[in-house]
Design an enzyme around this catalytic site. Structure first.
Site, mmCIF file in Angstrom:
data_model
loop_
_atom_site.group_PDB
_atom_site.id
_atom_site.type_symbol
_atom_site.label_atom_id
_atom_site.label_comp_id
_atom_site.label_asym_id
_atom_site.label_seq_id
_atom_site.Cartn_x
_atom_site.Cartn_y
_atom_site.Cartn_z
ATOM 1 N N TYR A 178 -47.330 -132.044 31.733
ATOM 2 C CA TYR A 178 -46.640 -133.342 31.753
ATOM 3 C C TYR A 178 -45.358 -133.283 30.928
ATOM 4 C CZ TYR A 178 -45.822 -138.298 30.628
ATOM 5 O OH TYR A 178 -45.249 -139.546 30.436
ATOM 6 N N SER A 220 -39.695 -139.192 28.820
ATOM 7 C CA SER A 220 -40.694 -139.500 27.798
ATOM 8 C C SER A 220 -40.279 -138.892 26.476
ATOM 9 C CB SER A 220 -42.055 -138.925 28.209
ATOM 10 O OG SER A 220 -42.971 -138.934 27.131
#
Length: 285
Positions: free
Chosen positions: A190, A177
């Site tokens: 995360y 990401s």
């Protein structure tokens, strides 16, 4: 024409999000996308393949000639919808429900893929979860372990199980990401897992290069998937993606072609790399 920020209708849902309940539903594949047998008769296993980016990858792979195994948690309707999309492209699709954070499940999912589809050529480690927290003290031990189990431990488990079946020319593609590069103050655990995936990808690429197995990754920016309304409040969802140069979120259809490239011979000289599909969020690699 003025580039006005795009807004989504306010919405929220519980995790794991359901794609069929999103408004609007994400775009999975463009009608103009023409397959050219880049993955003819290959077999791909995609974790988190029931919706969002995973679903788009599955359908693009099918249009390029691959059969697909979809691994998902419990989103049965979304998974069935994805299966129908793959089969509409004239390819086989099997559905495998379970928790990617459990090594025994990873082993059984790979075993079933090979038994039912005959081989394994492409492993896409895409499953992920995220939970918004404004303060590190609010991240419970349960949440921390759950996020790491799904996002990074599962990648270890699936690669370990798949390596007995992958051969020269096979590929592994990991979804990291943009948060691995510049973080996100609401997604500490995360973002930490996504940074781990970045290192995992680059190091695994070195580890298996002698086997002529290529490992690469994709680092999406803000993409409209079920993870978004399942993670953030309505106001965040409404303005999701507006900070990109294009002032909008991306669609799964705009990310999946990167996975096609990394799985095909077009990327034969690409290894240990991360592709950035993020609408212009400049990152240092």
């Amino acid at each position: 024409m003025e580039n006005k920020p795009h807004e989504f209708p306010p919405q929220q849902m519980e995790q794991p999000g359901k794609e069929h309940k999103m408004n609007p539903e994400p775009e999975i594949i463009r009608d103009s996308y023409k397959g050219s047998d880049k993955l003819k008769d290959k077999v791909a296993l995609i974790t988190g393949g029931d919706s969002g980016i995973g679903r788009a990858v599955a359908v693009h792979y099918a249009r390029e000639g691959a059969d697909v195994a979809i691994v998902y948690l419990n989103e049965d309707k979304d998974a069935q919808d994805t299966k129908e999309m793959v089969e509409k492209e004239g390819r086989k699709c099997i559905l495998i429900a379970g928790d990617v954070g459990e090594e025994t499940f990873a082993k059984s999912a790979v075993k079933r893929t090979v038994e039912e589809l005959g081989r394994l050529d492409i492993l896409v480690n895409n499953a992920g979860e995220q939970h918004e927290q404004k303060d590190i003290r609010d991240i419970t031990d349960e949440q921390l372990k759950r996020t790491f189990a799904t996002n990074i431990f599962g990648m270890f488990y699936f690669v370990k199980a798949a390596l007995d079946h992958l051969k020269e020319g096979s590929t592994i593609i990991n979804t990291t990401s943009v948060t691995a590069y510049h973080g996100n103050k609401l997604l500490l655990d995360y973002s930490s897992t996504k940074g781990a995936i970045l290192a995992f990808t680059r190091t695994l690429a070195q580890m298996v290069a002698d086997k002529k197995i290529r490992v690469n990754g994709v680092a999406p920016g803000p993409i409209w998937t079920p993870l978004i309304p399942a993670s953030f409040d309505e106001e965040h969802v409404k303005t999701f993606g507006q900070k990109t140069l294009l002032k909008r979120a991306g669609q799964p259809s705009e990310v999946a072609p990167a996975y096609v490239y990394l799985a095909s011979e077009d990327s034969a000289f690409t290894i240990g790399e991360i592709m950035h599909i993020n609408g212009g969020e400049m990152v240092t690699t």
